[in-house]
Design an enzyme around this catalytic site. Sequence first.
Site, short mmCIF file in Angstrom:
data_model
loop_
_atom_site.label_atom_id
_atom_site.label_comp_id
_atom_site.label_asym_id
_atom_site.label_seq_id
_atom_site.Cartn_x
_atom_site.Cartn_y
_atom_site.Cartn_z
N PHE A 161 0.84 -1.20 0.00
CA PHE A 161 0.00 0.00 0.00
C PHE A 161 0.87 1.25 0.00
O PHE A 161 1.87 1.33 0.73
CB PHE A 161 -0.87 0.07 1.27
CG PHE A 161 -1.82 -1.06 1.45
CD1 PHE A 161 -3.12 -0.99 0.97
CD2 PHE A 161 -1.44 -2.21 2.16
CE1 PHE A 161 -4.02 -2.04 1.17
CE2 PHE A 161 -2.33 -3.24 2.38
CZ PHE A 161 -3.62 -3.16 1.88
N ASP A 162 0.46 2.24 -0.75
CA ASP A 162 0.96 3.59 -0.58
C ASP A 162 0.35 4.15 0.71
O ASP A 162 -0.60 3.57 1.27
CB ASP A 162 0.57 4.43 -1.80
CG ASP A 162 1.08 5.85 -1.74
OD1 ASP A 162 2.11 6.10 -1.08
OD2 ASP A 162 0.43 6.73 -2.34
N GLY A 163 0.87 5.29 1.17
CA GLY A 163 0.37 5.87 2.40
C GLY A 163 -0.69 6.94 2.20
O GLY A 163 -1.90 6.67 2.27
N ASP A 274 -2.20 6.08 -5.04
CA ASP A 274 -3.13 7.10 -5.52
C ASP A 274 -2.61 7.90 -6.71
O ASP A 274 -3.39 8.55 -7.40
CB ASP A 274 -3.47 8.08 -4.39
CG ASP A 274 -2.30 8.97 -4.02
OD1 ASP A 274 -2.43 10.21 -4.07
OD2 ASP A 274 -1.23 8.43 -3.68
N ALA A 314 4.11 10.08 0.24
CA ALA A 314 3.51 8.89 -0.39
C ALA A 314 2.75 9.26 -1.63
O ALA A 314 2.13 10.31 -1.72
CB ALA A 314 2.57 8.21 0.60
#
Length: 314
Positions: A161-163, A274, A314
Amino acid sequence: MPATLDDKLVVAISSRALFDLEEENQVFDAGDAQAYMQLQLERLDVPARPGIAHSMVRKLLRFNEDGVARVEVVILSRNDPVSGMRIFNSGAAQALRLERGVFTQGRAPFGYLRPLHADIFLSANAQDVHEALAAGFPAAHVMVGARPAGNGYPDELRIAFDGDAVLFSDEAEQVFQKKGLAAFQQHEKRKADEPLPAGPFKPFLEALHRLQHAGPPGLRIRTALVTARGAPAHRRAIQTLMRWNIRVDEAMFLGGLPKGEFLREFEPDFFFDDQSGHIQQAAGFVPAGHVAAGVTNAPASQATPRPRRRSNRA
């Protein structure tokens, strides 16, 4: 006793995210829906090849192998019901236990996420993903041209996962967009002990966390935070996860370095980010999906121009 999806991790997924239907989709995109339906009917008994999200779904369904139903995968598709028969046949041919599906014949399907109590929605249709996110569901636009998952960890589901704007809100990203890197770092340093608000994928990470502790022996989940944040902005991300009482197995604070080669080493079954640029780069190495949330995905008329320097977030 009536059937229920309570206490299950529910994955809603489109047919193109789960199976490779790009050849058939070219016929549909050419504007001949009838020819598309006929082609699917002719191939009814020809199993479709695995798609980009296939590895993640296959491993999730293995958490039911001991007879306890912990995961439910539901096909949620713009396909017509006739084409839906091929989807179920393809699942059976690949030993995927698929029991439920909703086929809307071109109509937007995201409204069915609510009665399904879906924990995540994966689709190759960007507009459906956008509407699902707007309705409050974790959702990602699957990059159908991404590199498929490797097979180095057959008994381990790996998710990265990105943050910001994925696990966390885009609060910090908004500061970066408006004021630049130095202001972003100062903002995060000042608020290091203040948890970030939740992002769209926090519920899915929580569901994975519960599944990890309830799964059968021999299977495990390994998660990673892969972010362009670096020191001193790393601390707030770690403190937030600690406050949520959620553990990730690995954390990569890359200070703006490209993520692709790091992801290749982690070898995830799926990666969520995102930013479209990050996803396009990552898709050359691993299965990836775009989470069209936060300020970086706002319409051009609403977005603030990005500063011309390397990001450290991120």
